[in-house]
Scaffold this active site. Sequence first.
Site, PDB file in Angstrom:
ATOM      1  CG  PHE A  53       0.508  12.309   2.951  1.00 23.35           C
ATOM      2  CD1 PHE A  53       1.951  11.715   2.749  1.00 23.35           C
ATOM      3  CD2 PHE A  53       0.287  13.907   3.281  1.00 23.35           C
ATOM      4  CE1 PHE A  53       2.838  12.945   2.859  1.00 23.35           C
ATOM      5  CE2 PHE A  53       1.290  14.729   2.708  1.00 23.35           C
ATOM      6  CZ  PHE A  53       2.910  14.052   2.195  1.00 23.35           C
ATOM      7  N   GLY A  78       1.303  12.444  -6.592  1.00 20.69           N
ATOM      8  CA  GLY A  78       2.666  13.227  -6.727  1.00 20.69           C
ATOM      9  C   GLY A  78       3.836  11.767  -5.799  1.00 20.69           C
ATOM     10  NE  ARG A 115      10.408  -5.704 -11.596  1.00 23.87           N
ATOM     11  CZ  ARG A 115      10.289  -5.358 -12.905  1.00 23.87           C
ATOM     12  NH1 ARG A 115      11.010  -5.824 -13.833  1.00 23.87           N
ATOM     13  NH2 ARG A 115       9.053  -5.675 -13.289  1.00 23.87           N
ATOM     14  N   GLY A 147       6.154  -2.550  -2.270  1.00 24.32           N
ATOM     15  CA  GLY A 147       5.073  -1.696  -2.203  1.00 24.32           C
ATOM     16  C   GLY A 147       5.860  -0.328  -0.914  1.00 24.32           C
ATOM     17  N   GLY A 190       5.318   3.046  -0.481  1.00 28.91           N
ATOM     18  CA  GLY A 190       4.557   4.285   0.062  1.00 28.91           C
ATOM     19  C   GLY A 190       4.512   4.668   1.724  1.00 28.91           C
ATOM     20  CD  GLU A 191       0.533   2.591   3.486  1.00 24.68           C
ATOM     21  OE1 GLU A 191      -0.044   3.118   4.017  1.00 24.68           O
ATOM     22  OE2 GLU A 191       0.801   2.195   2.705  1.00 24.68           O
TER      23      GLU A 191
END
Lengths: 699, 330
Positions: free
Chosen positions: A235, A462, A583, A657, A659-660
């Site tokens: 994280f 992960g 995408r 992206g 992840g956030e």
Amino acid sequence: MSAPPVGAVGREHPRLEGRDKVTGTARYAVEYPVDDVTYGWAVPAAATRGRISRIDTAQTLAVPGVLDVLHHGNAPRLAPGVDDTLFLLQEPTVHYRGEFVAVVVAETLEAAREGARLVRIDYDTEAHSTVLSPHHPSLYRPDTVNPGYPTDTAEGDFDAAFAAAEVQLDTTYRTPAYHNNPMEPHATTARWRDGRLLVHDSTQGSTPVQATLAQLFGLPPETVRVIAEHVGGGFGSKGAPKAPVVLAALAARQVDRPVRLALTRQQLFGPIGYRTPTIQRVRLGADADGRIAAVCHDAISQTSKVQEFAEQTAVYTRSMYAGRHRRTTHRLVRLDVPTPFWMRAPGECPGAYALESALDELATACGVDPVELRVRNDATVDPDSGQPFSSRNLVACLREGARRFDWADRDPTPGARRLGRWLIGTGVAGASYPARSRAATATAAAAPDGTFEVRVNATDIGTGARTALWQLAADALAVPADRVAIRVGDSDLPPAPVAGGSMGTASWGWAVIRACEQLRQRLRDTAVPAEGLTVEVSTADEVRAQRPLARYAYGAHFVQVRVDADTGEVRVDRMLGVFAVGRVVNPTTARSQLIGGMTMGLSMALHEEGLLDERYGDWVNHDLATYHISGCADVERIEAYWLPEEDPDLNPARVKGIGEIGIVGSAAAVANAVHHATGVRIRDLPIRLDKLLDRLPAG
Amino acid sequence: MRAFRYHRPADVTEAVALLDAEPEAAYLGGGTNLVDLMKLGVQRPDLLVDVTGLPLDTVEALPHGGLRIGATVRNSDLAADPMVRRDHPLLSRALLAGASGQLRNMATTAGNLLQRTRCVYFQDTGKACNKREPGTGCAARHGQNRDLAILGWSELCVATHPSDLAVALVALDAVVEVHDPGGAREIPLVDLHRTPGEHPERETSLPHGALITGVRIPPLPFARHCTYLKVRDRASFAFAVGSVAAALDLAEDTVRDVRLAYGAVAHRPWRAYRAEEALRGRPFTAELAAQAADAELAAARPLPHNGFKVPLIRNLTVRALTALAGAAPR
Ligand SMILES: Cc1cc2nc3c(=O)[nH]c(=O)nc-3n(C[C@H](O)[C@H](O)[C@H](O)COP(=O)(O)OP(=O)(O)OC[C@H]3O[C@@H](n4cnc5c(N)ncnc54)[C@H](O)[C@@H]3O)c2cc1C
Ligand code: SF4
């Protein structure tokens, strides 16, 4: 928009290493079998500020199995000036409670822990200051904010425009310290052999760990190897080398044996970084229809006396919504605390909580629907840089979310829906996150048997990064994916940036695709020679040559909560997010990232809070029984959708992206829903039941 | 972590004799609390006497009604026991509102009753705590005390007892069966846990080495008419911020009898005798329930961070009793 994907990209696929993980065969940093291994235990300082005057290790050394105790008086020397948070066991100074001041090394974990308890340390203490406040005497203006943004910005004349605005909103929001709690703590196995250092580290990027260790220990980088094959989450907190890897390497050198060192859950609360508390004043000046003319976001956060970290809290406000007159500022307070660091969407996450809450307050003040208000304030060019957007689908996300959520039927009146003992409400928030890419290097190798191996020092913490890169590689090679192997997580592989900033797949994928394309090109004219054929590509030039555009992912959150009128308990019925993220390479892992981020935002809104005890200067609820993180039961229904988005100006993987973006705005949507349910606006997170209880509408 | 010896006794007598002979020995149930505290250095026994192999793992119906629960019955098994679910659903509800499936699979009846406070200062050897180290002070008294006591605390300790099961059992007039070197005896559960007073380090009335062998619940005709309400900071896997166990017996509209206990408000599970007294024999109304709660909470002395617990417990009392009375749910 586009034709359905062919090949591997765009297909659901479980993580390649999923089976290894659930069957327990995937190895984490301290799980590799190592001959002659010893165990290190980090000893935290019991003073908040001062100097160590005396260390007595006699009792520790008397514990059977204890081999040595390292501290500033005897530890191997490190090169100064590399990273002050890693200049460990070098000086007697104590900068914050919990700072690691010694390491006990023993034959067993238990002996090391017992030995650590028995280290006697005397301190000359000084008065400390650990509480962030807007009037703190040490308040100052940093030169830049993370990761290099200007500290303050101004366009037009905010003060005049705000003063002249028909509707004025001036509110202050507060967020507490948040602590990264990956399942796998920060942990390292380190061993020295013939002057070479090998570490297995739990990190988001082994290339920077390698570079930092080389500098700290004065070694040529090629003599340091860092492996991070599987990492149990980070994280952001593992986005730079942290104490365990340095302590383990120091200890292994001292005892001349391999050392395993893992932090405890309690030790994660501080020394590895945390999201700074923030105090954010947001001012919005608008016309009666909610069109923003003036926006100002002043953010205050804390840093340590060890090293500056300046959370870019107000940066979100620079580019998110229109408004001619705008200003953002960042101020820091330097305290006797551990250094804050990255936590999922540093800056954007707390900043969006404040701005998206303020927009909701503005919508209420103007009597405009909060979705409509955001649509009205959509920007056509980046208000900060003046650059065009590579693509901007915020409005499309809002509209699609509103459709799926049946938003059109919503009664805007706060505190007006009751079902038995429950007060019901819904909330919305926008979201954006920069879509960046950084240079990386990858190799692609063909073997005569028709198989391929692609190598890049990406890190899979992960998220499914390994799987996504494998899918991208297969399509770039134009071969079935089962003929492709992907290798990541080892500093011996071609260098690549950390897993962070939501730019992993964009950056690594860029290099992977280029390497695969070149290999494919080469194989047009030649057969694979007996020894195989390898090409290596760096994307440094190509990344540098990108067109100057504002590149962002966007999203919209819709949340329904219910609040117990007798107890103030908030329960989340539904979270729905719609995202425009370029995408989507792998819907399975993408969905996990998005709903994981959304849940973490819920956790921020309702549960997480580091409780500081000023007298001691540390957080007292430092375990998972007392620092509450949302679990599955905390949201009954959670949905993430994405729009088909083709943005030609991104990167060869055509990704933005993921992840956030899921955490950005999510807390605001929950807080806005709580307000809609109850009519109560809580401006300091988390929204705990005791803050609501005596303010709820009578039944 | 301190090195310790581990022993599985053959029978109750051996277990009791072992602890009697070893002042630093401790019984080990599921270990879900004790082992954590050993890792943290809060408890440092040098011998663990594992009682989970003793033949104390059954739930039996008693001849004249009521129930006997063995000390080593796992929380999961107790919650799922058909007899418990039918006749004493309060226990199942309280248990299932606590901890997690994995923890309940390990945790034992006796271990649950004797689990230590979750006061954060107690669990951190770097902080002052009279319970952990008598005489060092109580860091919680003027520190982070939102989760701690409003009733029965002393200047020396403001901790709460964290068990949900104990709240249900204390409402049901449970009796604890104990073995010590002097032999077998019984203690009403309500007398097992203490208020901290001058000695917060003493949590129960049990001397060192006393083994809990079981818990008896006397027959209670209206035990099935019960509810357990637990308020917590997230939807599952969190200790109570406040809880209420209630059983109600109405004749027409009049309260014939009632059992009421509060959790997370004091150093022990809090039997609300005053509230019960205020209810008995009176025609039930929501107002009466509120008055009864007020009667109990009149003695409350909230700490700086937990004043909200008073209205919270009051609201929970009203909700629990009105629901049981079949009054229209609010
Ligand atoms: C994260 C977490 C969340 C939790 N949430 C909740 C919750 O919401 N509600 C709740 O009620 N509980 C909760 N618990 C606590 C849990 O219920 C207790 O840890 C458990 O019941 C203890 O039982 P055990 O058998 O494991 O006890 P142990 O840890 O084995 O022992 C506890 C104590 O009892 C003593 N002991 C054990 N057996 C006997 C005996 N027969 N005679 C005398 N002494 C004995 C031991 O010496 C020790 O002092 C939670 C625990 C954790 C870790
Ligand atoms: S409340 Fe009790 S347990 Fe907590 S610090 Fe004070 S004495 Fe210790």
